[in-house]
Structures are given as structure tokens and as C-alpha cells.
Design a protein around this motif. Sequence first.
Motif, mmCIF file in Angstrom:
data_model
loop_
_atom_site.group_PDB
_atom_site.id
_atom_site.type_symbol
_atom_site.label_atom_id
_atom_site.label_comp_id
_atom_site.label_asym_id
_atom_site.label_seq_id
_atom_site.Cartn_x
_atom_site.Cartn_y
_atom_site.Cartn_z
ATOM 1 N N LEU A 6 0.986 -1.192 -0.214
ATOM 2 C CA LEU A 6 -0.101 -0.006 0.003
ATOM 3 C C LEU A 6 0.850 1.230 0.017
ATOM 4 O O LEU A 6 1.967 1.273 0.702
ATOM 5 C CB LEU A 6 -0.934 0.009 1.337
ATOM 6 N N ALA A 7 0.459 2.263 -0.783
ATOM 7 C CA ALA A 7 1.272 3.513 -0.668
ATOM 8 C C ALA A 7 0.213 4.583 -0.575
ATOM 9 O O ALA A 7 -0.887 4.710 -1.280
ATOM 10 C CB ALA A 7 2.000 3.808 -2.027
ATOM 11 N N HIS A 8 0.561 5.633 0.336
ATOM 12 C CA HIS A 8 0.029 6.723 0.473
ATOM 13 C C HIS A 8 0.539 7.729 0.001
ATOM 14 O O HIS A 8 1.760 8.459 0.577
ATOM 15 C CB HIS A 8 -0.614 7.075 1.907
ATOM 16 N N LEU A 9 0.315 8.403 -1.190
ATOM 17 C CA LEU A 9 1.233 9.315 -1.982
ATOM 18 C C LEU A 9 0.214 10.600 -1.659
ATOM 19 O O LEU A 9 -0.621 11.028 -2.295
ATOM 20 C CB LEU A 9 0.844 8.922 -3.464
ATOM 21 N N ARG A 10 1.066 11.442 -1.078
ATOM 22 C CA ARG A 10 0.316 12.665 -0.416
ATOM 23 C C ARG A 10 0.504 13.712 -1.266
ATOM 24 O O ARG A 10 -0.116 14.771 -1.225
ATOM 25 C CB ARG A 10 0.995 12.895 0.906
ATOM 26 N N THR A 11 1.588 13.769 -2.350
ATOM 27 C CA THR A 11 1.837 15.098 -3.253
ATOM 28 C C THR A 11 1.938 14.331 -4.476
ATOM 29 O O THR A 11 3.072 14.461 -5.197
ATOM 30 C CB THR A 11 3.015 15.601 -2.744
ATOM 31 N N PRO A 12 0.820 13.678 -5.074
ATOM 32 C CA PRO A 12 0.692 13.230 -6.370
ATOM 33 C C PRO A 12 1.015 14.248 -7.349
ATOM 34 O O PRO A 12 0.389 15.052 -7.284
ATOM 35 C CB PRO A 12 -0.634 12.412 -6.699
ATOM 36 N N GLN A 13 1.775 14.023 -8.580
ATOM 37 C CA GLN A 13 2.223 15.168 -9.579
ATOM 38 C C GLN A 13 2.511 14.183 -10.832
ATOM 39 O O GLN A 13 2.810 13.038 -10.608
ATOM 40 C CB GLN A 13 3.185 15.995 -9.203
ATOM 41 N N VAL A 14 2.217 14.791 -11.891
ATOM 42 C CA VAL A 14 2.531 14.163 -13.165
ATOM 43 C C VAL A 14 3.756 14.915 -13.744
ATOM 44 O O VAL A 14 3.740 15.980 -13.947
ATOM 45 C CB VAL A 14 1.517 14.006 -14.214
ATOM 46 N N ASN A 15 4.893 14.159 -14.087
ATOM 47 C CA ASN A 15 5.916 15.021 -14.824
ATOM 48 C C ASN A 15 6.717 13.690 -15.456
ATOM 49 O O ASN A 15 6.082 12.634 -15.378
ATOM 50 C CB ASN A 15 6.849 15.643 -13.750
ATOM 51 N N ASP A 16 7.645 13.920 -16.278
ATOM 52 C CA ASP A 16 8.391 12.701 -17.091
ATOM 53 C C ASP A 16 8.690 11.759 -16.430
ATOM 54 O O ASP A 16 8.790 10.445 -16.847
ATOM 55 C CB ASP A 16 9.481 13.735 -18.008
ATOM 56 N N ASP A 17 9.375 11.920 -15.158
ATOM 57 C CA ASP A 17 9.895 11.007 -14.284
ATOM 58 C C ASP A 17 8.796 9.986 -13.930
ATOM 59 O O ASP A 17 8.816 8.707 -13.948
ATOM 60 C CB ASP A 17 10.659 11.477 -13.127
ATOM 61 N N VAL A 18 7.747 10.567 -13.472
ATOM 62 C CA VAL A 18 6.674 9.775 -13.090
ATOM 63 C C VAL A 18 6.039 9.037 -14.000
ATOM 64 O O VAL A 18 5.525 7.913 -13.823
ATOM 65 C CB VAL A 18 5.528 10.732 -12.159
ATOM 66 N N ILE A 19 5.819 9.745 -15.193
ATOM 67 C CA ILE A 19 5.473 8.815 -16.339
ATOM 68 C C ILE A 19 6.197 7.850 -16.747
ATOM 69 O O ILE A 19 5.620 6.707 -16.967
ATOM 70 C CB ILE A 19 5.103 9.766 -17.651
ATOM 71 N N GLU A 20 7.418 7.717 -16.769
ATOM 72 C CA GLU A 20 8.387 6.752 -16.867
ATOM 73 C C GLU A 20 8.340 5.739 -16.127
ATOM 74 O O GLU A 20 8.354 4.537 -16.051
ATOM 75 C CB GLU A 20 9.973 7.259 -16.858
ATOM 76 N N TYR A 21 8.144 6.034 -14.537
ATOM 77 C CA TYR A 21 7.908 5.175 -13.353
ATOM 78 C C TYR A 21 6.571 4.296 -13.948
ATOM 79 O O TYR A 21 6.599 3.070 -13.719
ATOM 80 C CB TYR A 21 7.725 5.864 -12.212
ATOM 81 N N LEU A 22 5.724 4.934 -14.320
ATOM 82 C CA LEU A 22 4.151 4.227 -14.473
ATOM 83 C C LEU A 22 4.603 3.026 -15.699
ATOM 84 O O LEU A 22 3.904 2.110 -15.763
ATOM 85 C CB LEU A 22 3.084 5.241 -14.656
ATOM 86 N N GLU A 23 5.145 3.676 -16.729
ATOM 87 C CA GLU A 23 5.569 2.949 -17.917
ATOM 88 C C GLU A 23 6.354 1.639 -17.701
ATOM 89 O O GLU A 23 6.053 0.462 -18.141
ATOM 90 C CB GLU A 23 6.407 3.819 -19.040
ATOM 91 N N ARG A 24 7.092 1.718 -16.579
ATOM 92 C CA ARG A 24 8.028 0.502 -16.288
ATOM 93 C C ARG A 24 7.651 -0.466 -15.191
ATOM 94 O O ARG A 24 8.040 -1.383 -14.818
ATOM 95 C CB ARG A 24 9.367 1.235 -16.040
ATOM 96 N N ILE A 25 6.610 -0.066 -14.140
ATOM 97 C CA ILE A 25 6.467 -0.589 -12.884
ATOM 98 C C ILE A 25 5.797 -1.934 -13.405
ATOM 99 O O ILE A 25 6.185 -3.095 -12.550
ATOM 100 C CB ILE A 25 5.496 0.317 -11.882
ATOM 101 N N GLN A 26 4.854 -2.026 -14.200
ATOM 102 C CA GLN A 26 4.100 -3.186 -14.252
ATOM 103 C C GLN A 26 5.269 -4.381 -14.693
ATOM 104 O O GLN A 26 5.071 -5.649 -14.148
ATOM 105 C CB GLN A 26 3.189 -3.335 -15.754
ATOM 106 N N ALA A 27 6.180 -4.104 -15.636
ATOM 107 C CA ALA A 27 7.381 -5.229 -15.693
ATOM 108 C C ALA A 27 7.946 -5.631 -14.440
ATOM 109 O O ALA A 27 8.460 -6.771 -14.376
ATOM 110 C CB ALA A 27 8.278 -4.722 -16.774
ATOM 111 N N THR A 28 8.114 -4.773 -13.486
ATOM 112 C CA THR A 28 8.553 -5.042 -12.213
ATOM 113 C C THR A 28 7.773 -6.119 -11.377
ATOM 114 O O THR A 28 8.370 -7.014 -10.705
ATOM 115 C CB THR A 28 9.061 -3.934 -11.424
ATOM 116 N N LEU A 29 6.510 -5.907 -11.659
ATOM 117 C CA LEU A 29 5.311 -6.733 -10.832
ATOM 118 C C LEU A 29 5.303 -8.000 -11.474
ATOM 119 O O LEU A 29 4.992 -8.992 -10.761
ATOM 120 C CB LEU A 29 4.184 -5.840 -10.821
#
Length: 116
Positions: A6-29
Motif C-alpha cells: 500500500l502506498a499513500h502518495l500525499r503529493t501526487p504529480q505528473v511529470n516525465d519521471d513519474v510517467i516513466e515510472y508508470l510505464e516501467r512498473i508493471q514489468a517489475t510486478l
Amino acid sequence: MPAFALAHLRTPQVNDDVIEYLERIQATLDPYAGRFRVHGVQPEVIEGEWPGTVVIIEFPDVERARAWYASLAYQDILPLRLRHIEGSAIIVQGVGPDYDAGRTAARLRADAATAG
């Protein structure tokens, strides 16, 4: 028993790094059978305060949840999120399909009676 990250993300924001994280996370799971159950939604707060969003990822067991978080693949992308989003993350073991809070209460009551 299932386990959840579980993650509580208190300051969610969208930028290039976060988009890259989202693009890559499923492959880690995938190697750990991790699946998003809740992802980045604004919760309906019914008690207290909850700034930000929540993420819940389910794993078959706590060992695989821990192994995923510690994996080189996930640790490689984690800074992409950490640099931009303040939050907290936990791993918690779930309960089995036959869990009954009443049985837990009965056991706690019996334990308290024996201790007292």
C-alpha cells in the motif's frame, strides 16, 4: 495468504519521471505475480484526513511482495517516484477467505481472561 503493498502518495504529480515510472512498473510486478487493485485514486475520506491518493498492489504472499520491493528492477525505477512524490509505503499480510473477526475477538477475550 495474499499480501498487499500500500502506498499513500500525499503529493501526487505528473511529470516525465513519474510517467516513466508508470510505464516501467508493471514489468517489475509481473515476476512476482503483483497486480494493481487500486491505483492512484482519490479516496472517499470518512474519518480523519487523507491528503493525496492511494495505491494497493496485491501479491500471492508476503514473501513475493517483499521480494518485488527489494528487486533490482523495482529499486532501479523507485527514485523516479521518490524524487517527486512524498508518501509512505507498507507491506501488509492479508487474511484468508475464511477469516472471521468474531473468532479473533473470542480468542482475544479468552487470552485476556487467562492473563487476568
